[in-house]
Design a protein around this motif. Sequence first.
Motif, PDB file in Angstrom:
ATOM      1  N   HIS A 125      -2.451  12.996   4.268  1.00  0.00           N
ATOM      2  CA  HIS A 125      -3.552  13.398   3.396  1.00  0.00           C
ATOM      3  C   HIS A 125      -4.428  12.242   2.926  1.00  0.00           C
ATOM      4  O   HIS A 125      -5.552  12.479   2.481  1.00  0.00           O
ATOM      5  CB  HIS A 125      -2.985  14.132   2.175  1.00  0.00           C
ATOM      6  N   VAL A 126      -3.929  11.018   3.017  1.00  0.00           N
ATOM      7  CA  VAL A 126      -4.699   9.855   2.565  1.00  0.00           C
ATOM      8  C   VAL A 126      -4.731   8.816   3.686  1.00  0.00           C
ATOM      9  O   VAL A 126      -3.742   8.108   3.901  1.00  0.00           O
ATOM     10  CB  VAL A 126      -4.088   9.235   1.289  1.00  0.00           C
ATOM     11  N   PRO A 127      -5.840   8.714   4.405  1.00  0.00           N
ATOM     12  CA  PRO A 127      -5.914   7.740   5.501  1.00  0.00           C
ATOM     13  C   PRO A 127      -6.066   6.311   4.987  1.00  0.00           C
ATOM     14  O   PRO A 127      -6.497   6.086   3.849  1.00  0.00           O
ATOM     15  CB  PRO A 127      -7.158   8.176   6.273  1.00  0.00           C
ATOM     16  N   PHE A 128      -5.715   5.357   5.834  1.00  0.00           N
ATOM     17  CA  PHE A 128      -5.889   3.946   5.530  1.00  0.00           C
ATOM     18  C   PHE A 128      -7.193   3.439   6.144  1.00  0.00           C
ATOM     19  O   PHE A 128      -7.550   3.817   7.263  1.00  0.00           O
ATOM     20  CB  PHE A 128      -4.727   3.124   6.083  1.00  0.00           C
ATOM     21  N   VAL A 129      -7.884   2.577   5.407  1.00  0.00           N
ATOM     22  CA  VAL A 129      -9.007   1.817   5.939  1.00  0.00           C
ATOM     23  C   VAL A 129      -8.539   0.368   5.989  1.00  0.00           C
ATOM     24  O   VAL A 129      -8.319  -0.260   4.947  1.00  0.00           O
ATOM     25  CB  VAL A 129     -10.263   1.944   5.063  1.00  0.00           C
ATOM     26  N   VAL A 130      -8.336  -0.159   7.181  1.00  0.00           N
ATOM     27  CA  VAL A 130      -7.785  -1.501   7.345  1.00  0.00           C
ATOM     28  C   VAL A 130      -8.919  -2.476   7.652  1.00  0.00           C
ATOM     29  O   VAL A 130      -9.682  -2.266   8.584  1.00  0.00           O
ATOM     30  CB  VAL A 130      -6.726  -1.528   8.473  1.00  0.00           C
ATOM     31  N   ALA A 140      -1.383   8.769  -4.491  1.00  0.00           N
ATOM     32  CA  ALA A 140      -2.786   8.923  -4.103  1.00  0.00           C
ATOM     33  C   ALA A 140      -3.059  10.324  -3.573  1.00  0.00           C
ATOM     34  O   ALA A 140      -4.102  10.924  -3.865  1.00  0.00           O
ATOM     35  CB  ALA A 140      -3.148   7.879  -3.051  1.00  0.00           C
ATOM     36  N   ALA A 141      -2.129  10.864  -2.814  1.00  0.00           N
ATOM     37  CA  ALA A 141      -2.296  12.224  -2.299  1.00  0.00           C
ATOM     38  C   ALA A 141      -2.302  13.239  -3.436  1.00  0.00           C
ATOM     39  O   ALA A 141      -3.040  14.226  -3.401  1.00  0.00           O
ATOM     40  CB  ALA A 141      -1.180  12.545  -1.299  1.00  0.00           C
ATOM     41  N   ALA A 142      -1.501  12.982  -4.457  1.00  0.00           N
ATOM     42  CA  ALA A 142      -1.437  13.911  -5.592  1.00  0.00           C
ATOM     43  C   ALA A 142      -2.732  13.910  -6.402  1.00  0.00           C
ATOM     44  O   ALA A 142      -3.119  14.942  -6.965  1.00  0.00           O
ATOM     45  CB  ALA A 142      -0.259  13.551  -6.490  1.00  0.00           C
ATOM     46  N   PHE A 143      -3.426  12.781  -6.458  1.00  0.00           N
ATOM     47  CA  PHE A 143      -4.641  12.672  -7.254  1.00  0.00           C
ATOM     48  C   PHE A 143      -5.919  12.795  -6.431  1.00  0.00           C
ATOM     49  O   PHE A 143      -7.009  12.543  -6.936  1.00  0.00           O
ATOM     50  CB  PHE A 143      -4.646  11.355  -8.027  1.00  0.00           C
ATOM     51  N   GLY A 144      -5.805  13.189  -5.179  1.00  0.00           N
ATOM     52  CA  GLY A 144      -6.984  13.444  -4.367  1.00  0.00           C
ATOM     53  C   GLY A 144      -7.750  12.194  -3.971  1.00  0.00           C
ATOM     54  O   GLY A 144      -8.981  12.232  -3.806  1.00  0.00           O
ATOM     55  N   VAL A 145      -7.051  11.073  -3.799  1.00  0.00           N
ATOM     56  CA  VAL A 145      -7.702   9.839  -3.355  1.00  0.00           C
ATOM     57  C   VAL A 145      -8.228  10.024  -1.937  1.00  0.00           C
ATOM     58  O   VAL A 145      -7.563  10.606  -1.073  1.00  0.00           O
ATOM     59  CB  VAL A 145      -6.713   8.657  -3.437  1.00  0.00           C
ATOM     60  N   THR A 146      -9.438   9.538  -1.699  1.00  0.00           N
ATOM     61  CA  THR A 146     -10.095   9.722  -0.398  1.00  0.00           C
ATOM     62  C   THR A 146      -9.460   8.854   0.674  1.00  0.00           C
ATOM     63  O   THR A 146      -9.242   9.304   1.808  1.00  0.00           O
ATOM     64  CB  THR A 146     -11.589   9.382  -0.512  1.00  0.00           C
ATOM     65  N   ALA A 147      -9.175   7.592   0.344  1.00  0.00           N
ATOM     66  CA  ALA A 147      -8.633   6.649   1.324  1.00  0.00           C
ATOM     67  C   ALA A 147      -8.011   5.475   0.592  1.00  0.00           C
ATOM     68  O   ALA A 147      -8.272   5.248  -0.601  1.00  0.00           O
ATOM     69  CB  ALA A 147      -9.723   6.162   2.274  1.00  0.00           C
ATOM     70  N   ILE A 148      -7.172   4.731   1.312  1.00  0.00           N
ATOM     71  CA  ILE A 148      -6.556   3.516   0.782  1.00  0.00           C
ATOM     72  C   ILE A 148      -7.055   2.341   1.603  1.00  0.00           C
ATOM     73  O   ILE A 148      -6.956   2.335   2.836  1.00  0.00           O
ATOM     74  CB  ILE A 148      -5.023   3.600   0.821  1.00  0.00           C
ATOM     75  N   LEU A 149      -7.619   1.356   0.908  1.00  0.00           N
ATOM     76  CA  LEU A 149      -8.179   0.169   1.552  1.00  0.00           C
ATOM     77  C   LEU A 149      -7.137  -0.941   1.522  1.00  0.00           C
ATOM     78  O   LEU A 149      -6.607  -1.287   0.460  1.00  0.00           O
ATOM     79  CB  LEU A 149      -9.446  -0.258   0.804  1.00  0.00           C
ATOM     80  N   THR A 150      -6.842  -1.507   2.673  1.00  0.00           N
ATOM     81  CA  THR A 150      -5.853  -2.579   2.760  1.00  0.00           C
ATOM     82  C   THR A 150      -6.251  -3.528   3.877  1.00  0.00           C
ATOM     83  O   THR A 150      -7.211  -3.277   4.602  1.00  0.00           O
ATOM     84  CB  THR A 150      -4.446  -2.002   2.992  1.00  0.00           C
ATOM     85  N   THR A 151      -5.524  -4.611   3.989  1.00  0.00           N
ATOM     86  CA  THR A 151      -5.852  -5.634   4.975  1.00  0.00           C
ATOM     87  C   THR A 151      -4.883  -5.596   6.148  1.00  0.00           C
ATOM     88  O   THR A 151      -3.762  -5.112   6.033  1.00  0.00           O
ATOM     89  CB  THR A 151      -5.811  -7.032   4.340  1.00  0.00           C
ATOM     90  N   ALA A 152      -5.338  -6.155   7.271  1.00  0.00           N
ATOM     91  CA  ALA A 152      -4.491  -6.177   8.460  1.00  0.00           C
ATOM     92  C   ALA A 152      -3.286  -7.083   8.244  1.00  0.00           C
ATOM     93  O   ALA A 152      -2.200  -6.821   8.761  1.00  0.00           O
ATOM     94  CB  ALA A 152      -5.304  -6.646   9.662  1.00  0.00           C
TER      95      ALA A 152
END
Length: 290
Positions: A196-201, A164-176
């Motif tokens: 470089h890629v924050p998580f949205v939990v 994801a960092a290599a392809f410029g992904v803004t964020a990773i969405l995942t569950t708690a």
Amino acid sequence: MPSPAPTGAAPVPDDRKPPRKPPGKPPHARGANGRIGPGARARSRGPRARAPRPDLDDAVVLYGWHPVAEALRNGKRTIHRLLATENAARRLAEELPGIAASPQIVRPGEIDALLAPDAVHQGLYAEAEPLEGYDLDTLPDDALVLALDQITDPHNVGAIVRTAAAFGVTAILTTARHSPAATGVLAKSASGGLEHVPFVVVKNLGDALDRLGERGFLRVGLDSEGEETFESLAARRPALLVLGAEGKGLRARTRSLCDAVARLDMAGAIKSLNVSNAAAIALYALTRRL
């Protein structure tokens, strides 16, 4: 009165006394194969380092050159504790001059004691504050987001973060729940990608996909039996690529909330890939369309 035992007969054993057990081997004794037991192995590492600080229960544990070096380069990452061997500290001084954190010089065994036996730390260990990221409402209007539907293996998730960092992904969405924490093994597998890629939990992935759809996100599910190919996809931003767990794939509700379900066509006999490899190819195909 019972008659005495005949002369020369063996004495009758006293059943009231338990039989004596032969002395066991001390924990450091060598076995028949000549290997040292676990007690000596632990002592051979030298003094054990103190455990992670109790006031940092939510601290992110980073180890290995790339995860720690990227964290030190990241001005937004707060480092609470940095351990380094002499060789690793020398390399830090050469490649990252002027870093804010000053390492505590330790022996390799002191870092070994803080990690799993198979952890490859390369002489570096850090405890840091989690990074602040986005929430669903603050994701930018041109975002490219990855959503993970119950992918639980930290090695796989770490490899996905690196991609994801290599392809410029803004964020990773995942569950708690049903997802690994962004620390330790995951951070090592991400090889610095966490910076470089924050998580949205979120609590519920389906509800999050619903909300992002209301915001205008194009939600694309990845499935080997998808109705579309990435070449035929009418891609646009903001976009969301949803990955399912290996074996189970996308859950029914997750799939129903996707605007499109796309597949990766492969000519070989095997039509499925490890989820981290599939993520890399799908991101390449999607970003070309974007």
